[in-house]
Design a protein around this motif. Structure first.
Motif, PDB file in Angstrom:
ATOM      1  N   LEU A   1       0.725  -1.408   0.030  1.00 38.44           N
ATOM      2  CA  LEU A   1       0.169   0.163  -0.168  1.00 38.44           C
ATOM      3  C   LEU A   1       0.698   1.192  -0.378  1.00 38.44           C
ATOM      4  O   LEU A   1       1.865   0.911   0.801  1.00 38.44           O
ATOM      5  N   ILE A   2       0.784   2.343  -1.109  1.00 35.32           N
ATOM      6  CA  ILE A   2       1.210   3.732  -1.441  1.00 35.32           C
ATOM      7  C   ILE A   2       1.103   4.596  -0.277  1.00 35.32           C
ATOM      8  O   ILE A   2      -0.868   4.719  -0.973  1.00 35.32           O
ATOM      9  N   VAL A   3       1.212   5.506   0.805  1.00 31.43           N
ATOM     10  CA  VAL A   3       0.587   6.170   1.336  1.00 31.43           C
ATOM     11  C   VAL A   3       1.264   7.280   1.413  1.00 31.43           C
ATOM     12  O   VAL A   3       2.099   7.781   1.304  1.00 31.43           O
ATOM     13  N   GLU A   4       0.251   8.283   0.288  1.00 34.48           N
ATOM     14  CA  GLU A   4       0.878   9.720  -0.015  1.00 34.48           C
ATOM     15  C   GLU A   4       0.466  10.374   1.175  1.00 34.48           C
ATOM     16  O   GLU A   4      -1.057  11.229   0.437  1.00 34.48           O
ATOM     17  N   HIS A   5       0.870  10.922   1.724  1.00 32.09           N
ATOM     18  CA  HIS A   5       0.552  11.749   2.814  1.00 32.09           C
ATOM     19  C   HIS A   5       0.508  13.531   2.621  1.00 32.09           C
ATOM     20  O   HIS A   5       2.218  14.027   2.096  1.00 32.09           O
ATOM     21  N   PRO A   6       0.362  14.769   2.489  1.00 33.03           N
ATOM     22  CA  PRO A   6       0.769  15.730   2.008  1.00 33.03           C
ATOM     23  C   PRO A   6       1.817  16.649   2.984  1.00 33.03           C
ATOM     24  O   PRO A   6       2.996  17.082   2.590  1.00 33.03           O
ATOM     25  N   ARG A   7       2.712  15.957   4.309  1.00 35.41           N
ATOM     26  CA  ARG A   7       2.492  17.091   4.688  1.00 35.41           C
ATOM     27  C   ARG A   7       4.039  15.807   4.851  1.00 35.41           C
ATOM     28  O   ARG A   7       5.248  16.410   5.028  1.00 35.41           O
ATOM     29  N   PHE A   8       3.783  13.999   5.168  1.00 36.68           N
ATOM     30  CA  PHE A   8       5.097  13.604   5.663  1.00 36.68           C
ATOM     31  C   PHE A   8       5.478  12.840   4.254  1.00 36.68           C
ATOM     32  O   PHE A   8       6.302  12.356   4.605  1.00 36.68           O
ATOM     33  N   GLY A   9       4.811  12.946   3.752  1.00 33.47           N
ATOM     34  CA  GLY A   9       5.482  12.205   2.286  1.00 33.47           C
ATOM     35  C   GLY A   9       4.823  10.768   1.429  1.00 33.47           C
ATOM     36  O   GLY A   9       3.918  10.712   2.035  1.00 33.47           O
ATOM     37  N   LYS A  10       5.317  10.188   1.137  1.00 33.14           N
ATOM     38  CA  LYS A  10       5.377   8.836   0.967  1.00 33.14           C
ATOM     39  C   LYS A  10       5.764   7.680   1.680  1.00 33.14           C
ATOM     40  O   LYS A  10       6.752   7.808   1.799  1.00 33.14           O
ATOM     41  N   LEU A  11       4.796   6.401   2.011  1.00 34.78           N
ATOM     42  CA  LEU A  11       5.224   6.145   2.149  1.00 34.78           C
ATOM     43  C   LEU A  11       4.411   4.593   2.059  1.00 34.78           C
ATOM     44  O   LEU A  11       3.936   4.565   1.209  1.00 34.78           O
ATOM     45  N   HIS A  12       5.632   3.015   1.233  1.00 34.56           N
ATOM     46  CA  HIS A  12       5.616   2.324   1.076  1.00 34.56           C
ATOM     47  C   HIS A  12       5.494   1.097   2.673  1.00 34.56           C
ATOM     48  O   HIS A  12       6.510   1.211   3.348  1.00 34.56           O
ATOM     49  N   THR A  13       4.132   1.119   2.428  1.00 36.10           N
ATOM     50  CA  THR A  13       3.728   0.196   3.347  1.00 36.10           C
ATOM     51  C   THR A  13       2.674  -1.394   3.181  1.00 36.10           C
ATOM     52  O   THR A  13       2.993  -1.413   2.240  1.00 36.10           O
ATOM     53  N   THR A  14       2.120  -1.819   4.087  1.00 36.96           N
ATOM     54  CA  THR A  14       1.251  -2.883   3.837  1.00 36.96           C
ATOM     55  C   THR A  14      -0.331  -2.534   4.451  1.00 36.96           C
ATOM     56  O   THR A  14      -0.492  -1.871   5.401  1.00 36.96           O
ATOM     57  N   TYR A  15      -1.203  -2.923   4.553  1.00 35.70           N
ATOM     58  CA  TYR A  15      -2.463  -2.762   4.814  1.00 35.70           C
ATOM     59  C   TYR A  15      -2.467  -3.745   5.932  1.00 35.70           C
ATOM     60  O   TYR A  15      -3.226  -2.272   7.425  1.00 35.70           O
ATOM     61  N   ILE A  16      -1.270  -4.830   6.464  1.00 38.11           N
ATOM     62  CA  ILE A  16      -1.918  -4.657   8.277  1.00 38.11           C
ATOM     63  C   ILE A  16      -1.491  -3.755   9.130  1.00 38.11           C
ATOM     64  O   ILE A  16      -1.271  -3.728  10.501  1.00 38.11           O
TER      65      ILE A  16
END
Length: 172
Positions: free
Chosen positions: A110-125
């Motif tokens: 899962l890639i989360v792109e937060h406007p303040r913290f940037g891009k995070l490569h993570t998983t659902y769990i």
């Protein structure tokens, strides 16, 4: 699925506080205290809104879309009674269950792109673990606030959840 069980723990732990508070004078829900939050109702409102934010992330909404809804969610979370916020959490639990029903693997990227913290490569769990940790932290706030008002908090440690599951399976 481990993520679903972790989330079910979160639901169980919140329910421990809903049940405890329903046994108390209803005024405690809105009573002002000097703490991290000004009332028990504000703690539940905060947990509710943050859970909605992260559910939006899990289902693939971008943060611009999510943040555009936060003000409405804040208003939605304002509840006059513990029963009212509990009902909102029950509906939210249904939405999470719908999400879990569609997830093939909790380890999917899962890639989360937060406007303040940037891009995070993570998983659902990992996001579900964050949701649970966030709730646990704020249930600690609830325990402290209730203690400040002369009441005991609820026992919500994960081990108590596991015992509750074990007892339920044995019919106890």
């Amino acid at each position: 699925m481990k993520a679903k069980q972790l989330y079910e723990y979160h639901v169980w732990a919140n329910r421990q506080y809903f049940n405890l508070l329903k046994e108390m004078d209803p005024s405690i829900f809105k009573k002002e205290v000097e703490s991290v939050f000004s009332s028990v109702s504000e703690v539940f409102s905060h947990i509710y809104v943050v859970d909605k934010i992260w559910l939006g992330c899990l289902v693939g909404d971008d943060f611009d879309t999510i943040f555009s809804k936060v003000q409405d969610w804040d208003k939605e979370a304002e509840s006059p009674t513990i029963e009212a916020i509990e009902e909102k959490f029950l509906k939210l639990t249904g939405a999470f269950q719908g999400f879990f029903d569609k997830v093939e693997s909790e380890d999917d990227p899962l890639i989360v792109e937060h406007p303040r913290f940037g891009k995070l490569h993570t998983t659902y769990i990992e996001i579900v673990q964050h949701i649970v940790n966030h709730g646990t932290y704020h249930r600690g706030n609830l325990a402290a606030m209730l203690r400040q008002m002369g009441h005991k908090g609820a026992s919500t440690d994960y081990i108590f959840y596991l015992y509750a599951l074990e007892n339920a399976e044995r019919g106890g």
